[in-house]
Write a protein that holds these residues in place. Structure first.
Motif, PDB file in Angstrom:
ATOM      1  N   TYR A  79      -3.880 -21.888 -28.161  1.00  0.00           N
ATOM      2  CA  TYR A  79      -4.473 -20.483 -27.958  1.00  0.00           C
ATOM      3  C   TYR A  79      -5.112 -20.102 -26.916  1.00  0.00           C
ATOM      4  CZ  TYR A  79      -5.711 -15.726 -29.752  1.00  0.00           C
ATOM      5  OH  TYR A  79      -5.605 -14.631 -29.880  1.00  0.00           O
ATOM      6  N   ALA A  80      -6.445 -21.186 -26.452  1.00  0.00           N
ATOM      7  CA  ALA A  80      -7.636 -21.034 -25.257  1.00  0.00           C
ATOM      8  C   ALA A  80      -6.727 -21.148 -24.462  1.00  0.00           C
ATOM      9  CB  ALA A  80      -8.211 -22.152 -25.995  1.00  0.00           C
ATOM     10  N   VAL A  81      -5.936 -22.267 -23.810  1.00  0.00           N
ATOM     11  CA  VAL A  81      -4.798 -22.959 -23.206  1.00  0.00           C
ATOM     12  C   VAL A  81      -3.691 -20.817 -22.782  1.00  0.00           C
ATOM     13  CG1 VAL A  81      -2.969 -23.493 -21.587  1.00  0.00           C
ATOM     14  CG2 VAL A  81      -4.137 -24.936 -23.056  1.00  0.00           C
ATOM     15  N   TRP A  82      -3.419 -20.347 -23.904  1.00  0.00           N
ATOM     16  CA  TRP A  82      -2.856 -19.584 -22.828  1.00  0.00           C
ATOM     17  C   TRP A  82      -3.996 -18.208 -22.573  1.00  0.00           C
ATOM     18  CZ3 TRP A  82       2.087 -18.175 -22.000  1.00  0.00           C
ATOM     19  CH2 TRP A  82       3.083 -19.459 -21.745  1.00  0.00           C
ATOM     20  N   PHE A  83      -4.891 -18.282 -23.527  1.00  0.00           N
ATOM     21  CA  PHE A  83      -6.332 -17.414 -23.026  1.00  0.00           C
ATOM     22  C   PHE A  83      -6.514 -17.635 -21.675  1.00  0.00           C
ATOM     23  CE2 PHE A  83     -10.116 -16.581 -22.164  1.00  0.00           C
ATOM     24  CZ  PHE A  83     -10.996 -15.225 -22.495  1.00  0.00           C
ATOM     25  N   HIS A  84      -6.657 -18.784 -20.977  1.00  0.00           N
ATOM     26  CA  HIS A  84      -7.214 -18.633 -19.333  1.00  0.00           C
ATOM     27  C   HIS A  84      -6.113 -18.472 -19.145  1.00  0.00           C
ATOM     28  CE1 HIS A  84      -9.425 -21.114 -16.419  1.00  0.00           C
ATOM     29  NE2 HIS A  84      -8.077 -21.459 -16.433  1.00  0.00           N
ATOM     30  N   TYR A  85      -4.832 -19.244 -18.792  1.00  0.00           N
ATOM     31  CA  TYR A  85      -3.752 -18.917 -18.229  1.00  0.00           C
ATOM     32  C   TYR A  85      -3.283 -17.313 -17.837  1.00  0.00           C
ATOM     33  CZ  TYR A  85      -3.130 -23.495 -18.126  1.00  0.00           C
ATOM     34  OH  TYR A  85      -3.113 -24.778 -17.801  1.00  0.00           O
ATOM     35  N   THR A  86      -3.270 -16.698 -19.284  1.00  0.00           N
ATOM     36  CA  THR A  86      -3.297 -15.311 -18.943  1.00  0.00           C
ATOM     37  C   THR A  86      -4.359 -13.933 -18.667  1.00  0.00           C
ATOM     38  OG1 THR A  86      -3.308 -14.542 -21.694  1.00  0.00           O
ATOM     39  CG2 THR A  86      -1.463 -15.353 -20.527  1.00  0.00           C
ATOM     40  N   TYR A  87      -5.971 -14.840 -18.306  1.00  0.00           N
ATOM     41  CA  TYR A  87      -6.742 -14.285 -17.832  1.00  0.00           C
ATOM     42  C   TYR A  87      -6.827 -13.244 -16.775  1.00  0.00           C
ATOM     43  CZ  TYR A  87     -11.889 -13.732 -17.454  1.00  0.00           C
ATOM     44  OH  TYR A  87     -13.475 -13.333 -17.613  1.00  0.00           O
ATOM     45  N   PRO A  88      -7.111 -12.305 -16.429  1.00  0.00           N
ATOM     46  CA  PRO A  88      -7.465 -12.014 -15.081  1.00  0.00           C
ATOM     47  C   PRO A  88      -8.250 -11.652 -14.549  1.00  0.00           C
ATOM     48  CG  PRO A  88      -7.939 -10.250 -16.956  1.00  0.00           C
ATOM     49  CD  PRO A  88      -7.558 -11.338 -17.408  1.00  0.00           C
ATOM     50  N   GLU A  89      -8.033 -12.215 -13.778  1.00  0.00           N
ATOM     51  CA  GLU A  89      -8.738 -12.980 -12.940  1.00  0.00           C
ATOM     52  C   GLU A  89      -9.865 -11.652 -12.369  1.00  0.00           C
ATOM     53  OE1 GLU A  89      -8.889 -17.032 -10.774  1.00  0.00           O
ATOM     54  OE2 GLU A  89      -6.937 -17.449 -12.980  1.00  0.00           O
ATOM     55  N   ARG A  90      -8.794 -11.535 -11.580  1.00  0.00           N
ATOM     56  CA  ARG A  90      -9.134 -10.330 -10.328  1.00  0.00           C
ATOM     57  C   ARG A  90      -9.127  -9.037 -10.457  1.00  0.00           C
ATOM     58  NH1 ARG A  90      -6.456 -14.877  -7.093  1.00  0.00           N
ATOM     59  NH2 ARG A  90      -7.577 -16.322  -6.018  1.00  0.00           N
ATOM     60  N   LYS A  91      -9.301  -8.596 -11.674  1.00  0.00           N
ATOM     61  CA  LYS A  91      -9.388  -7.615 -12.917  1.00  0.00           C
ATOM     62  C   LYS A  91     -10.584  -7.329 -12.625  1.00  0.00           C
ATOM     63  CE  LYS A  91      -4.894  -7.320 -12.257  1.00  0.00           C
ATOM     64  NZ  LYS A  91      -4.238  -6.929 -11.810  1.00  0.00           N
ATOM     65  N   SER A  92     -11.106  -5.937 -13.416  1.00  0.00           N
ATOM     66  CA  SER A  92     -12.153  -5.196 -13.284  1.00  0.00           C
ATOM     67  C   SER A  92     -13.241  -5.823 -14.339  1.00  0.00           C
ATOM     68  CB  SER A  92     -11.767  -3.481 -13.951  1.00  0.00           C
ATOM     69  OG  SER A  92     -11.402  -3.207 -14.356  1.00  0.00           O
ATOM     70  N   ARG A  93     -14.059  -5.946 -14.814  1.00  0.00           N
ATOM     71  CA  ARG A  93     -14.841  -5.993 -15.972  1.00  0.00           C
ATOM     72  C   ARG A  93     -14.720  -5.808 -17.211  1.00  0.00           C
ATOM     73  NH1 ARG A  93     -17.550 -11.228 -15.466  1.00  0.00           N
ATOM     74  NH2 ARG A  93     -18.846 -10.653 -13.862  1.00  0.00           N
ATOM     75  N   ARG A 142     -13.881 -21.909 -20.629  1.00  0.00           N
ATOM     76  CA  ARG A 142     -14.598 -21.118 -19.444  1.00  0.00           C
ATOM     77  C   ARG A 142     -14.799 -21.464 -18.058  1.00  0.00           C
ATOM     78  NH1 ARG A 142     -10.799 -18.236 -16.601  1.00  0.00           N
ATOM     79  NH2 ARG A 142     -10.554 -16.779 -15.075  1.00  0.00           N
ATOM     80  N   GLN A 143     -16.051 -21.207 -18.337  1.00  0.00           N
ATOM     81  CA  GLN A 143     -17.054 -21.700 -17.863  1.00  0.00           C
ATOM     82  C   GLN A 143     -17.010 -22.903 -17.408  1.00  0.00           C
ATOM     83  OE1 GLN A 143     -19.110 -19.348 -15.704  1.00  0.00           O
ATOM     84  NE2 GLN A 143     -16.539 -18.110 -17.492  1.00  0.00           N
ATOM     85  N   VAL A 144     -17.207 -23.895 -18.337  1.00  0.00           N
ATOM     86  CA  VAL A 144     -17.064 -25.439 -18.243  1.00  0.00           C
ATOM     87  C   VAL A 144     -15.487 -26.241 -17.461  1.00  0.00           C
ATOM     88  CG1 VAL A 144     -16.389 -27.236 -18.962  1.00  0.00           C
ATOM     89  CG2 VAL A 144     -18.288 -26.223 -19.967  1.00  0.00           C
ATOM     90  N   PHE A 145     -14.314 -25.610 -18.118  1.00  0.00           N
ATOM     91  CA  PHE A 145     -13.376 -25.588 -16.736  1.00  0.00           C
ATOM     92  C   PHE A 145     -13.788 -25.589 -15.584  1.00  0.00           C
ATOM     93  CE2 PHE A 145      -8.940 -24.052 -14.828  1.00  0.00           C
ATOM     94  CZ  PHE A 145      -8.462 -25.097 -14.906  1.00  0.00           C
ATOM     95  N   LEU A 146     -13.797 -23.574 -15.277  1.00  0.00           N
ATOM     96  CA  LEU A 146     -14.293 -23.396 -13.734  1.00  0.00           C
ATOM     97  C   LEU A 146     -15.244 -24.849 -13.732  1.00  0.00           C
ATOM     98  CD1 LEU A 146     -14.304 -19.835 -14.708  1.00  0.00           C
ATOM     99  CD2 LEU A 146     -12.707 -21.658 -13.189  1.00  0.00           C
ATOM    100  N   TRP A 147     -16.244 -24.899 -13.731  1.00  0.00           N
ATOM    101  CA  TRP A 147     -16.984 -26.242 -13.452  1.00  0.00           C
ATOM    102  C   TRP A 147     -16.624 -27.469 -12.570  1.00  0.00           C
ATOM    103  CZ3 TRP A 147     -19.547 -30.774 -15.741  1.00  0.00           C
ATOM    104  CH2 TRP A 147     -20.715 -31.190 -14.660  1.00  0.00           C
TER     105      TRP A 147
END
Length: 165
Positions: A79-93, A142-147
């Motif tokens: 579920y967390a993987v799908w959260f991350h892959y569908t995360y709207p990175e370049r969208k509004s806060r 998400r933060q650890v992954f991006l790090w």
């Protein structure tokens, strides 16, 4: 008991299929996300079960631990993987916060249904505290992954190709 065992098997099948759908280019990222989230949910669930906020009457390894192996090691990390892959990175806060809220609401609804209709999980009190713990775990993951993942030319901030799922 057979209903619970069948549901656990169905969760395994669905999770493995969803993880396989992430694609070959994302294998390393998927493994990293799964491992980060597994570590977080394992520790968090151990703390929450020791505080008696919920229990797992039916579980795969009853002598080893008081938590459900399927939930913590395959279902929630998927579920967390799908959260991350569908995360709207370049969208509004606002859109990003709505993404967290949507995934947290689906998670709490799923857990509440499992609580109501099976013996896989039993809450002692309201499951409202999940609205705090689950998005926090997603945010930390998400933060650890991006790090861990470096930005490269032609790649998104998550280190994945621009093509979305």
């Amino acid at each position: 008991m057979a209903k619970e065992q069948s549901l656990l098997l169905l969760m395994w099948i669905a999770s493995v299929l969803l993880l396989c759908m992430t694609g070959r280019r994302r294998v390393r990222a998927t493994i990293l996300l799964v491992l980060i989230f597994q570590a977080l949910t394992w520790l968090l669930s151990l703390v929450l079960t020791s505080l008696a906020l919920f229990e797992f009457p039916v579980r795969e390894l009853p002598k080893a631990t008081s938590i459900n192996f399927t939930f913590e090691f395959i279902l929630f990390p998927t579920y967390a993987v799908w959260f991350h892959y569908t995360y709207p990175e370049r969208k509004s806060r606002v859109r990003q916060i709505a993404h967290y809220a949507l995934f947290a609401t689906l998670f709490v609804a799923f857990y509440s249904l499992i609580d109501r209709f099976t013996s896989l999980v039993k809450f002692h009190g309201s499951p409202a505290w999940l609205y705090l713990t689950f998005p926090t775990a997603l945010y930390i993951t998400r933060q650890v992954f991006l790090w861990f993942v470096r930005k490269e030319p032609g790649k998104s901030a998550a280190g994945l190709s621009e093509k979305r799922l």
